[in-house]
Design a protein around this motif. Structure first.
Motif, PDB file in Angstrom:
ATOM      1  N   ALA A 176      52.599  28.685  76.551  1.00 26.37           N
ATOM      2  CA  ALA A 176      52.856  28.476  77.973  1.00 26.37           C
ATOM      3  C   ALA A 176      54.316  28.164  78.268  1.00 26.37           C
ATOM      4  O   ALA A 176      54.685  27.960  79.428  1.00 26.37           O
ATOM      5  N   GLY A 177      55.157  28.091  77.217  1.00 22.02           N
ATOM      6  CA  GLY A 177      56.591  27.901  77.433  1.00 22.02           C
ATOM      7  C   GLY A 177      57.141  26.547  77.046  1.00 22.02           C
ATOM      8  O   GLY A 177      58.321  26.268  77.292  1.00 22.02           O
ATOM      9  N   ALA A 178      56.331  25.683  76.440  1.00 22.72           N
ATOM     10  CA  ALA A 178      56.816  24.362  76.029  1.00 22.72           C
ATOM     11  C   ALA A 178      57.817  24.491  74.884  1.00 22.72           C
ATOM     12  O   ALA A 178      57.865  25.506  74.183  1.00 22.72           O
TER      13      ALA A 178
ATOM     14  N   TYR B 209      51.188  28.426  60.757  1.00 24.37           N
ATOM     15  CA  TYR B 209      50.158  28.576  61.789  1.00 24.37           C
ATOM     16  C   TYR B 209      50.796  28.852  63.148  1.00 24.37           C
ATOM     17  O   TYR B 209      50.391  29.788  63.858  1.00 24.37           O
ATOM     18  N   LEU B 210      51.803  28.050  63.499  1.00 24.24           N
ATOM     19  CA  LEU B 210      52.441  28.230  64.806  1.00 24.24           C
ATOM     20  C   LEU B 210      53.143  29.582  64.892  1.00 24.24           C
ATOM     21  O   LEU B 210      53.102  30.243  65.937  1.00 24.24           O
ATOM     22  N   ALA B 211      53.777  29.994  63.800  1.00 23.65           N
ATOM     23  CA  ALA B 211      54.432  31.309  63.787  1.00 23.65           C
ATOM     24  C   ALA B 211      53.401  32.426  63.928  1.00 23.65           C
ATOM     25  O   ALA B 211      53.608  33.398  64.668  1.00 23.65           O
ATOM     26  N   ALA B 212      52.276  32.285  63.222  1.00 22.22           N
ATOM     27  CA  ALA B 212      51.235  33.311  63.291  1.00 22.22           C
ATOM     28  C   ALA B 212      50.630  33.389  64.688  1.00 22.22           C
ATOM     29  O   ALA B 212      50.334  34.480  65.187  1.00 22.22           O
ATOM     30  N   MET B 213      50.466  32.245  65.330  1.00 19.15           N
ATOM     31  CA  MET B 213      49.871  32.231  66.662  1.00 19.15           C
ATOM     32  C   MET B 213      50.817  32.763  67.728  1.00 19.15           C
ATOM     33  O   MET B 213      50.393  33.084  68.847  1.00 19.15           O
ATOM     34  N   ALA B 214      52.102  32.871  67.406  1.00 20.66           N
ATOM     35  CA  ALA B 214      53.069  33.427  68.350  1.00 20.66           C
ATOM     36  C   ALA B 214      52.985  34.945  68.424  1.00 20.66           C
ATOM     37  O   ALA B 214      53.600  35.570  69.298  1.00 20.66           O
TER      38      ALA B 214
ATOM     39  N   TYR C 187      57.150  19.861  69.922  1.00 17.83           N
ATOM     40  CA  TYR C 187      55.773  19.797  69.427  1.00 17.83           C
ATOM     41  C   TYR C 187      55.726  19.793  67.906  1.00 17.83           C
ATOM     42  O   TYR C 187      54.890  19.128  67.306  1.00 17.83           O
ATOM     43  N   ARG C 188      56.618  20.548  67.292  1.00 18.02           N
ATOM     44  CA  ARG C 188      56.656  20.548  65.827  1.00 18.02           C
ATOM     45  C   ARG C 188      56.991  19.159  65.304  1.00 18.02           C
ATOM     46  O   ARG C 188      56.424  18.702  64.311  1.00 18.02           O
ATOM     47  N   ALA C 189      57.934  18.456  65.971  1.00 16.30           N
ATOM     48  CA  ALA C 189      58.308  17.106  65.544  1.00 16.30           C
ATOM     49  C   ALA C 189      57.115  16.157  65.618  1.00 16.30           C
ATOM     50  O   ALA C 189      56.922  15.304  64.736  1.00 16.30           O
ATOM     51  N   VAL C 190      56.302  16.313  66.654  1.00 15.12           N
ATOM     52  CA  VAL C 190      55.121  15.461  66.793  1.00 15.12           C
ATOM     53  C   VAL C 190      54.108  15.772  65.699  1.00 15.12           C
ATOM     54  O   VAL C 190      53.520  14.861  65.092  1.00 15.12           O
TER      55      VAL C 190
ATOM     56  N   VAL D 235      48.859  22.621  70.491  1.00 18.06           N
ATOM     57  CA  VAL D 235      50.289  22.906  70.379  1.00 18.06           C
ATOM     58  C   VAL D 235      50.544  24.403  70.560  1.00 18.06           C
ATOM     59  O   VAL D 235      51.476  24.803  71.267  1.00 18.06           O
ATOM     60  N   ALA D 236      49.738  25.231  69.939  1.00 16.70           N
ATOM     61  CA  ALA D 236      49.900  26.683  70.080  1.00 16.70           C
ATOM     62  C   ALA D 236      49.775  27.105  71.546  1.00 16.70           C
ATOM     63  O   ALA D 236      50.551  27.942  72.026  1.00 16.70           O
ATOM     64  N   LEU D 237      48.828  26.530  72.252  1.00  9.32           N
ATOM     65  CA  LEU D 237      48.666  26.841  73.671  1.00  9.32           C
ATOM     66  C   LEU D 237      49.873  26.379  74.483  1.00  9.32           C
ATOM     67  O   LEU D 237      50.341  27.098  75.379  1.00  9.32           O
TER      68      LEU D 237
END
Length: 200
Positions: A176-178, A100-105, A183-186, A170-172
């Motif tokens: 934004a540069g976080a 999901y995170l990769a796709a949202m990038a 975030y992945r660890a959380v 997390v995606a947002l």
């Protein structure tokens, strides 16, 4: 036989025109925003007539919805590829999270799905789209975990909504540069906390 070929050819042309409009609109919505994009710019970018646009879409908002639906479908497809049937449930949830995170990038996707989508279409309509795509994959993973007993039986819809909101946040943040790894660890800790085996 000739008639079948003509029908197929017409369908292919129709699909191609629709695809060109969606691709052109996506590009312009990302570059200029939904509000600043005009339909003449879209048809020029797509290389079609204004009549062709209104043949396929009622208005600019309907075209925007088609763009959003295509983006949401692409995200779900990446999640499903990363977490195929038969994968252990915890691994599938983590793989789906990463996918999901990769796709949202993908450039422009966070803006389209998480910012402009709700603003233009409204939260209720965006929820319907999400529930057909990304949220559906998450819900299926949670249901599987609850059925096998590796996760407590919780209200599935509420659990899906809460976790989906966390993933979106997390995606947002990453957009934004976080720090993505923080975030992945959380997220991993959150999923592990939910995935403790239920005492028999």
């Amino acid at each position: 036989m000739q008639e079948m070929k003509e029908r197929r050819s017409n369908r292919e042309r129709t699909d191609a025109t629709r695809g060109d409009l969606i691709a052109a609109a996506r590009k312009l919505f990302i570059e200029n925003s939904y509000a600043e994009t005009r339909t003449p710019e879209i048809v020029k970018q797509a290389g079609v007539t204004r009549g062709a646009l209104y043949h396929h879409f009622e208005d600019k908002q309907a075209l925007f919805k088609a763009v959003v639906e295509a983006e949401a479908s692409a995200v779900a497809a990446e999640i499903e590829t990363a977490a195929p049937d038969g994968m252990p449930t915890r691994d599938a949830l983590l793989a789906g999270s990463d996918a999901y995170l990769a796709a949202m990038a993908h450039p422009g996707r966070t803006r389209l799905l998480l910012l402009d989508g709700p603003a233009v279409l409204g939260r209720a309509e965006m929820d319907e789209i999400d529930n057909r795509h990304g949220n559906r994959t998450l819900r299926e993973g949670l249901v599987a975990a609850m059925r096998e007993g590796s996760m407590p039986k919780l209200p599935v819809d509420a659990c899906t909504a809460v976790l989906a909101a966390a993933f979106d946040r997390v995606a947002l943040a990453i957009q934004a540069g976080a720090n993505a790894e923080d975030y992945r660890a959380v997220l991993e800790a959150l999923l592990d906390g939910l995935s403790r085996p239920v005492p028999s």
